[in-house]
Every structure is written in C-alpha cells, then in structure tokens.
Design a protein around this motif. Structure first.
Motif: not given
Length: 306
Positions: A285-305
């Motif tokens: 895997r290519i690792f970029n130390p400068d990359y920051e993963r974006q936090v996505l809004p919770r409403e995009l996720y399927v509920p963990s029912k």
C-alpha cells in the motif's frame, strides 16, 4: 513435500468453504417457517433417505472447484459452450443452475431465461430471439429453458400451431448442427421427475409464501395437461436427439443427487485442462503521511441495526 503441503491447503480450503455453504443451506431451511408441517411429513415419507448433508456438500464443493477449472479453460482457450436445461415445471433446473454458477465469474458464465415473446418477436424467425444470447469466445451460456419451448409449452398450451411445431422439428436439427459447426459445444439436459413428485413440489410452493412467486397460471395448467406434456416430450426426444447434440436425461426426484450427477456429467462432456496462471502477489500500500482522511456525515451510513 510440496504436494503434501498443497493437499493440506486444499483440505483447509475445502473445510472453510464447507462451513460457508452449510451456513447458506441452513439459511434456506430457516426461510421456510410457514411451510405446513403436514406437508413436510408427507414429503419426507415419500422420499427415501438422500445423500448425507456433509457428504453432499463435500462432493458439491469438489465439483465446483472443477467448474472453476472449466471456466478458466473456456476463457483461456476462447471456447464457446451452451448448456440447455429443460424439463417440467418444478423439476429442479433452477437449483442445478444455481449450484453451477454459485462460484463462477458472471463475466464468463451467464444464465439466459427469456420471458414470453413480445408481439414483435412473434413475427420474427423463431430462433432469432435466442441467437443474440449465444456465447462469444471465452463464454459459457446456460439456457434455463430454450428454443424447445416451441415443442413443449407452446405446443401444449396452444401458443403454436401444428404447422409451426412441424416447422420447428424440421429446422432445429440443422440449427443445432450449425451451432456445433460454428465451434459451439452444445449440451442438452432434460430433468425428469414423476407425476407424484411434481404434485408434491407444487403443494410445497403453494404453502410457502416465499416460493409462491415460482407458481404461475401456466405452471398450474401443466398439472392438468401432464399427459400432453409427456407426449410432447417423447416426440421432442425422437426428432431432436441428434448425434451432434444428443439429449441427456437427469433423474431428478432426489434434488441433491440430480445436482451432483448433472454437474459431474457436464464436466465429463468437455475436455478441459489446467491452464497457465500468473502468480498473484499483493502489492504494498502506498502511504502518504500528508493525507488526512475526511470524516463523513453519519447520515451517509447504513444504521448498525444488527
């Protein structure tokens, strides 16, 4: 030493796949809670003991591993394969097709199950709507019912005239010889069940809300016209069992045995062999130390029912 290690790895793989397949089978059994217990008792009583579940799945997985080899050979050699599945309603065609395709690549192996012809298609040359679905090089096509609708359901139900049926019988041997001459390997199966077995399977579908969709008014009429279908089947065999594409009859009262017998037989019809495979390794895997993963809004996720 290497052969022993390969054998151990194969056995480990087989055990893991067996566990997954057992889970699938249990899921299918649990999906029938509404089925009348009385119907279950009658069904069990009318059937002798089948293959033990573990033996069945071990054999099925072994055959499916061979189907993968067949698939790879077809793709590598650019072969063309057509397999026709015919038989009465509820004979088990769909069950064996599902087991054949279960672990294969849908880009190589595809199922064709055509609906009733449209008004436009009814004016075409009879075989015309089937031709576009024939395989190119490197493909396997499984026909869940085929052009033999003409000598079966269309004839029995009055959707084709006797002249049209006679024309079909005159044409189909040469049509299939043309397919074979073009390089297509054509295999034809008829799944055979008894009158009593079909009646029992229909009753099970009627009492199971998850399977009622499988029953159409046409299926119910097939019970009424059992003898007419038998006569149509017998003439079809007599007039279309050609040396280039003979019929093979699968005794299908026992679903498990029918699936195993059919797959084993199909594998024996085609001279496949192992083909070269490139060694596969997982790249780093290519690792970029400068990359920051974006936090996505919770409403995009399927509920963990669950």
């Amino acid at each position: 030493m290497k052969n022993e290690r390969d054998e151990v790895e194969r056995v480990d793989w087989l055990e893991a796949e067996l566990a997954d397949t057992l889970d699938e089978d249990y899921e299918l059994e649990l999906s029938e809670p509404a089925l009348s217990e009385e119907i279950r008792k009658i069904y069990r009583k009318s059937h002798p003991p089948t293959i033990p579940r573990m033996d069945y799945f071990r054999t099925l997985l072994t055959l499916q591993s061979e189907l993968i080899k067949l698939q790879d050979w077809v793709a590598y050699r650019k072969e063309k394969v057509v397999v026709i599945f015919e038989g009465r309603d509820a004979a088990g065609k769909g069950g064996v097709i599902k087991r054949i395709t279960q672990r294969l690549n849908p880009r190589v192996v595809r199922v064709v199950a055509l609906p009733a012809p449209s008004d436009r298609e009814k004016t075409q040359w009879y075989f015309q709507r089937y031709v576009p679905h024939l395989p190119a090089g490197g493909e396997i096509v499984l026909f869940d019912r085929s052009w033999y609708n003409r000598s079966g359901v269309e004839r029995v139900m009055g959707f084709a005239t006797e002249d049209e049926v006679e024309q079909f019988f005159n044409d189909v041997p040469e049509f299939e010889r043309m397919l074979v001459r073009s390089g297509i390997r054509l295999v034809k199966y008829w799944f055979s069940i008894t009158d009593e077995e079909q009646q029992m399977r229909f009753l099970m579908r009627i009492h199971d809300p998850l399977k009622q969709w499988k029953l159409s008014p046409m299926d119910l009429q097939s019970r009424v016209r059992w003898e007419a279908y038998t006569k149509a089947k017998e003439e079809t065999f007599a007039r279309t069992n050609i040396s280039e594409a003979p019929w093979f009859i699968v005794e299908a009262n026992d679903k498990k045995r029918a699936r195993l017998n059919c797959i084993d037989h199909l594998l024996r019809q085609i001279p496949y062999e192992d083909v070269p495979h490139e060694d596969i390794s997982l790249p780093e895997r290519i690792f970029n130390p400068d990359y920051e993963r974006q936090v996505l809004p919770r409403e995009l996720y399927v509920p963990s029912k669950y």
